[in-house]
Design a protein around this motif. Structure first.
Motif, mmCIF file in Angstrom:
data_model
loop_
_atom_site.group_PDB
_atom_site.id
_atom_site.type_symbol
_atom_site.label_atom_id
_atom_site.label_comp_id
_atom_site.label_asym_id
_atom_site.label_seq_id
_atom_site.Cartn_x
_atom_site.Cartn_y
_atom_site.Cartn_z
ATOM 1 N N SER A 318 -17.854 -4.366 10.329
ATOM 2 C CA SER A 318 -16.512 -4.886 10.606
ATOM 3 C C SER A 318 -15.578 -4.694 9.421
ATOM 4 O O SER A 318 -14.387 -4.463 9.570
ATOM 5 C CB SER A 318 -16.590 -6.369 10.996
ATOM 6 O OG SER A 318 -17.155 -7.125 9.936
ATOM 7 N N ALA A 322 -11.844 -2.628 9.255
ATOM 8 C CA ALA A 322 -10.627 -3.129 8.618
ATOM 9 C C ALA A 322 -10.145 -2.146 7.550
ATOM 10 O O ALA A 322 -8.944 -1.874 7.428
ATOM 11 C CB ALA A 322 -10.885 -4.506 8.003
ATOM 12 N N ASN A 326 -6.592 -0.170 7.852
ATOM 13 C CA ASN A 326 -5.593 -0.249 6.776
ATOM 14 C C ASN A 326 -5.214 1.144 6.282
ATOM 15 O O ASN A 326 -4.049 1.407 5.950
ATOM 16 C CB ASN A 326 -6.124 -1.098 5.620
ATOM 17 C CG ASN A 326 -6.117 -2.578 5.931
ATOM 18 O OD1 ASN A 326 -5.323 -3.036 6.760
ATOM 19 N ND2 ASN A 326 -6.983 -3.333 5.300
ATOM 20 N N GLU A 458 -4.928 -1.849 16.482
ATOM 21 C CA GLU A 458 -5.307 -3.217 16.123
ATOM 22 C C GLU A 458 -6.608 -3.590 16.827
ATOM 23 O O GLU A 458 -6.925 -3.044 17.887
ATOM 24 C CB GLU A 458 -4.210 -4.218 16.530
ATOM 25 C CG GLU A 458 -2.948 -4.143 15.695
ATOM 26 C CD GLU A 458 -1.978 -5.271 16.010
ATOM 27 O OE1 GLU A 458 -2.324 -6.143 16.841
ATOM 28 O OE2 GLU A 458 -0.875 -5.281 15.435
ATOM 29 N N SER A 487 -11.136 -2.437 20.138
ATOM 30 C CA SER A 487 -9.785 -2.369 19.587
ATOM 31 C C SER A 487 -8.887 -1.608 20.549
ATOM 32 O O SER A 487 -9.325 -1.145 21.606
ATOM 33 C CB SER A 487 -9.796 -1.673 18.215
ATOM 34 O OG SER A 487 -10.637 -2.349 17.303
#
Length: 554
Positions: A318, A322, A326, A458, A487
């Protein structure tokens, strides 16, 4: 010669010169497609070579060039090439997918003719028939900016092309038979870099590229794999991202970059370290077992081998998602750079256009009569003997497929329809496409014939209020988008390129087993202004075989 005569002669000469100079330059190629033994991971297997090469020949061209490639199929199976990311304006006839073209039969040839109109950047070509992508037949297509269009960085000392990605040791015919039997082809066996795979410390490895100390080089890197996202990095060096899938980007500096299936990036690398060897490292992402490969980059005055300590990959699980999201958010369109045309990239204010249609796509897997299938919104695409574009052009669509089986909103049931899948689209509508991934594996999607603005990625599920998080100013214009596990991703595009265009999963197993459909974008005017007529040399097959190739548009 009198003065009036001279004036008339000069005027005629200028007119004739203008006609001659009006057409953009042509580049001609002849490609022979054959089998050959290749062993990227050290295990020999039957590969697909173009002019005896794997990877295939690199096409170096300039924006607006006309490309003519005569392809001879010496295989014992049909063959097609697609030009991923090349926006063939008004010309889906040459798109190279089973829904738009008849395949090149064994012993036959076909000449592709298309223009890289108003495009720059790094693209790939690869076969779309069966599982041939797993055997090679792929290469890079580099489109340079015209001299009158400034590029937002100094000319590099040289340019290097890298085709990287996962690799299966099984042959492509074996892999196809596995899928046809209803099973998955499973996990890849390793990672290849330009047809080779080396391990750290391999003393037999030869340098892939060389660099002169103090000079800057452009590395064009494309992921041509079957299913795995990868991360690439260069030992001891940073990379300045300058181009992504045909768009100049804000020039951020990275230690490593994630590259998903079907995607291409250009980075600038300066040879500013001690003169020795360094590793170019590629490793898998979001995969239970980390697969990796290295290649050697050598300084011309190298005085030592590469260090055995290579830069680590980004974090996984996870946290890794992220990290990668980013990084995606850091990619920005360079609004101050020129485009392939003599105007700034950012002059197109996409964020101020009203959305006319939202299509929400949910990828799913199914088992039909015990056999694995993949689909979109309850429809699993099936190729037919008659290409869908040809059936539509000759007014026989109702004999081959039904429009709009895929709805704009997915249903909640787990039913699936196996059929050719074509979605009607309104010419020049501004469309929002939401890719929602409910699975535990990462996905990559590609749209032929267009670029789209990748405005958001997202975690979780999409809802209309998520639009407030969209980047409506400087999202990169590109043609692929990744969707992380559980997502969603959102893109926007204007469907202004008439023709029939393929939207597909870039994971070849998924596309082959139905995770794709075609947009039918018809111009109401049925005019040559919007779409070309069928080429007189176009092959016909299926129910349209033998029909006249009379032009339907005027």
């Amino acid at each position: 010669m009198g003065s009036n005569t001279r004036i008339i002669f000069v005027a005629l000469f200028m007119c004739l010169s203008a006609v001659v100079m009006a057409e953009d330059p042509y580049l001609f190629f002849e490609w022979n497609v054959t089998y050959g033994t290749i062993a990227p991971l050290g295990v020999p297997k039957q590969g697909i070579l173009i002019n005896g090469q794997f990877p295939g020949p690199k096409i170096n061209c300039t924006s607006n060039n006309n490309i003519v490639i005569n392809v001879f199929n010496h295989l014992d199976e049909p063959f097609l090439l697609t030009w991923a990311g090349i926006q063939q304006r008004k010309n889906s006839w040459q798109d190279g997918t089973p829904g738009t073209m008849c395949p090149i039969l064994p012993g036959k040839n076909y000449t592709y003719r298309f223009q890289v109109k108003d495009q720059i950047g790094s693209y790939i070509y690869f076969p779309t028939t069966g599982l041939q992508r797993a055997a090679g037949g792929m290469g890079m297509l580099q489109v340079h900016s015209r001299d009158l269009i400034p590029v937002p960085f100094d000319n590099p000392a040289d340019e290097y092309a890298l085709l990287v990605g996962d690799w299966y040791n099984k042959g492509h015919k074996t892999l196809k038979s596995i899928l046809d039997s209803g099973r998955s082809i499973g996990r890849p066996d390793g990672i290849q870099i330009n047809g080779h795979s080396n391990k750290v410390g391999d003393i037999a490895a030869k340098p892939l590229f060389t660099m002169d100390a103090g000079k800057t080089y452009r590395y064009r890197v494309c992921n041509v794999g079957m299913r795995l996202s990868v991360n690439f990095r260069i030992q001891g060096h940073t990379m300045k991202l300058v181009e992504m899938e045909g768009s100049h980007t804000v020039q951020n500096v990275y230690d490593s970059l994630d590259l998903h299936v079907g995607q291409c990036m250009s980075v600038l690398v300066t040879a500013d370290q001690a003169p020795k060897d360094y590793y170019f490292v590629v490793s898998s992402r979001f995969h239970k077992k980390v697969l990796s490969s290295v290649a050697i980059i050598r300084y011309t005055n190298s005085n030592g081998p590469a260090s055995l300590e290579i830069p680590p990959p980004p974090p996984e699980n996870s946290v890794g998602i992220a990290w990668s999201i980013n990084q995606f958010r850091s990619f920005r369109w360079n609004l101050t750079a020129s485009a392939a045309r003599p105007n700034p990239q950012g002059s197109y204010h996409y964020g101020k256009i009203n959305i006319t249609r939202t299509i929400k796509i949910v990828n799913s897997r199914y088992f039909v009569d015990g056999k694995l299938r993949f689909g979109i919104n309850g429809v699993s695409h099936v190729d037919k003997e008659t290409p869908l574009k040809l059936a539509e052009y000759y007014g026989m669509a109702d004999k081959v497929f039904t429009y709009d089986l895929v709805k704009d909103e997915p249903t909640n049931d787990n039913k699936v329809v196996l059929a050719p899948s074509v979605v009607n689209a309104t010419f020049r509508n501004y469309v929002e496409i939401i890719f929602e991934n409910h699975e535990k594996t990462i996905q990559t999607w590609h749209l032929d014939g267009y670029s789209f603005f990748a405005v958001a990625i997202e975690p979780g599920r999409w809802s209309p209020e998520k639009r407030k998080n969209y980047n409506l100013l400087d999202a990169v214009s590109r043609h692929t988008i990744q969707v992380y596990p559980n997502s969603w991703a959102a893109v926007m595009t204007t469907l202004d390129n008439a023709g029939m265009w393929n939207l597909r999963s870039d994971m070849r197993e998924r596309a082959y087993l139905g995770q794709q459909f075609y947009f039918s974008v018809l111009s109401p005017a049925l005019s040559l202004r919007d779409e070309y007529n069928i080429p007189p040399t176009q092959e016909l097959c299926g129910i349209v075989n033998g029909l006249p190739k009379a032009p339907l548009y005027s």
